[in-house]
Scaffold this motif. Sequence first.
Motif, short mmCIF file in Angstrom:
data_model
loop_
_atom_site.label_atom_id
_atom_site.label_comp_id
_atom_site.label_asym_id
_atom_site.label_seq_id
_atom_site.Cartn_x
_atom_site.Cartn_y
_atom_site.Cartn_z
N VAL A 164 10.78 -32.71 -14.69
CA VAL A 164 11.16 -31.79 -13.62
C VAL A 164 10.08 -31.80 -12.53
O VAL A 164 9.05 -31.13 -12.67
CB VAL A 164 11.35 -30.36 -14.17
N PRO A 165 10.26 -32.57 -11.45
CA PRO A 165 9.32 -32.50 -10.32
C PRO A 165 9.60 -31.22 -9.51
O PRO A 165 10.74 -30.97 -9.11
CB PRO A 165 9.65 -33.74 -9.50
N ILE A 166 8.55 -30.46 -9.26
CA ILE A 166 8.70 -29.13 -8.64
C ILE A 166 7.95 -29.08 -7.32
O ILE A 166 6.87 -29.65 -7.17
CB ILE A 166 8.16 -28.04 -9.60
N ALA A 167 8.52 -28.36 -6.36
CA ALA A 167 7.82 -27.99 -5.13
C ALA A 167 8.30 -26.62 -4.71
O ALA A 167 9.43 -26.21 -5.03
CB ALA A 167 8.08 -29.00 -4.02
N SER A 168 7.46 -25.89 -4.01
CA SER A 168 7.84 -24.59 -3.47
C SER A 168 8.45 -24.76 -2.09
O SER A 168 7.86 -25.40 -1.21
CB SER A 168 6.64 -23.65 -3.38
N VAL A 169 9.60 -24.15 -1.88
CA VAL A 169 10.23 -24.17 -0.55
C VAL A 169 9.34 -23.51 0.49
O VAL A 169 9.44 -23.80 1.69
CB VAL A 169 11.63 -23.51 -0.62
N ARG A 170 8.45 -22.63 0.06
CA ARG A 170 7.61 -21.89 0.99
C ARG A 170 6.60 -22.78 1.73
O ARG A 170 6.00 -22.35 2.72
CB ARG A 170 6.87 -20.77 0.27
N VAL A 171 6.42 -24.01 1.27
CA VAL A 171 5.47 -24.89 1.96
C VAL A 171 6.05 -25.43 3.27
O VAL A 171 5.29 -25.86 4.15
CB VAL A 171 5.04 -26.04 1.03
N VAL A 172 7.37 -25.39 3.42
CA VAL A 172 7.99 -25.89 4.65
C VAL A 172 7.56 -25.01 5.83
O VAL A 172 7.64 -23.78 5.77
CB VAL A 172 9.52 -25.92 4.52
N GLY A 173 7.09 -25.64 6.87
CA GLY A 173 6.57 -24.92 8.04
C GLY A 173 5.08 -24.67 7.99
O GLY A 173 4.48 -24.30 9.01
N LYS A 174 4.46 -24.87 6.83
CA LYS A 174 3.01 -24.71 6.72
C LYS A 174 2.31 -25.97 7.20
O LYS A 174 2.88 -27.07 7.22
CB LYS A 174 2.61 -24.42 5.27
N ALA A 175 1.05 -25.83 7.55
CA ALA A 175 0.26 -26.98 7.96
C ALA A 175 -0.19 -27.77 6.74
O ALA A 175 -0.38 -27.20 5.65
CB ALA A 175 -0.96 -26.53 8.75
N LEU A 176 -0.34 -29.07 6.91
CA LEU A 176 -0.85 -29.92 5.84
C LEU A 176 -2.35 -29.70 5.71
O LEU A 176 -3.16 -30.38 6.33
CB LEU A 176 -0.54 -31.39 6.13
#
Length: 243
Positions: free
Chosen positions: A135-147
């Motif tokens: 299960v590869p996971i990412a948080s949707v909340r990272v979209v719009g954040k700076a790298l």
Amino acid sequence: MDLVDALDADGAVTCVVGAGGKKSTLYALADRLDRAIVTATVRIPPFAERVADVRVTESPVRAVDSVEEWPVGLVRERERSDRYFGYDPAVIDELAAAVDDDVSVLVKADGARTRWFKAPGEREPQLPTAADVVVPIASVRVVGKALTDEHVHRLERVGALTGLAPGDRISAADVATVLASDRGGWKGIPADATVVPLVNMVDSPELERTAREIATGILDRRDVARIVLARMIDDRPVVDVVR
């Protein structure tokens, strides 16, 4: 759909990788399975309050024989920093072969230092060959954040996959790119394992729309049966299953 069904975790070896919800996914599954082992192939923070019993042992196969309360946590050794060391993936293979068919083995297979998004390092992930589901996971909340390293672990590797430079804003397409990449969410997947990407922290209608963009991007890049949208803090964590 129930989380266990969405991830095919019942009686399986389920490994979580990525960032933004690995431990919460393991614990949510453990709460919903009759007999579950929570373990790791990497370091894992203390989790006594999330399982009925914790066994610190070099011999997890022997330890399982005496388990009376489930779920149980199995770890190799306690570190002075108050974390635990996990097992070599080959030990998880031995454990998976030894337990009954109705025992589910839940494995944290890489680290992310509490970030929301990552790409794996050279020695990651540490996946057992017995993995049934990854299960590869990412948080949707990272979209719009700076790298930056505030929200991203191994940002230079994320940049190499997406073309982003430090400080650039992360898009839904960037998250999909990493989750679907052979150097990202698909890295090191055992030949017989099923991959079920999971987009976590889908806590509002706006975030759900963004999560669906990520899911569509994954489907554009990969032949995958489904992507799970979830909010692991909820009693009913599955928001939707995108196919």
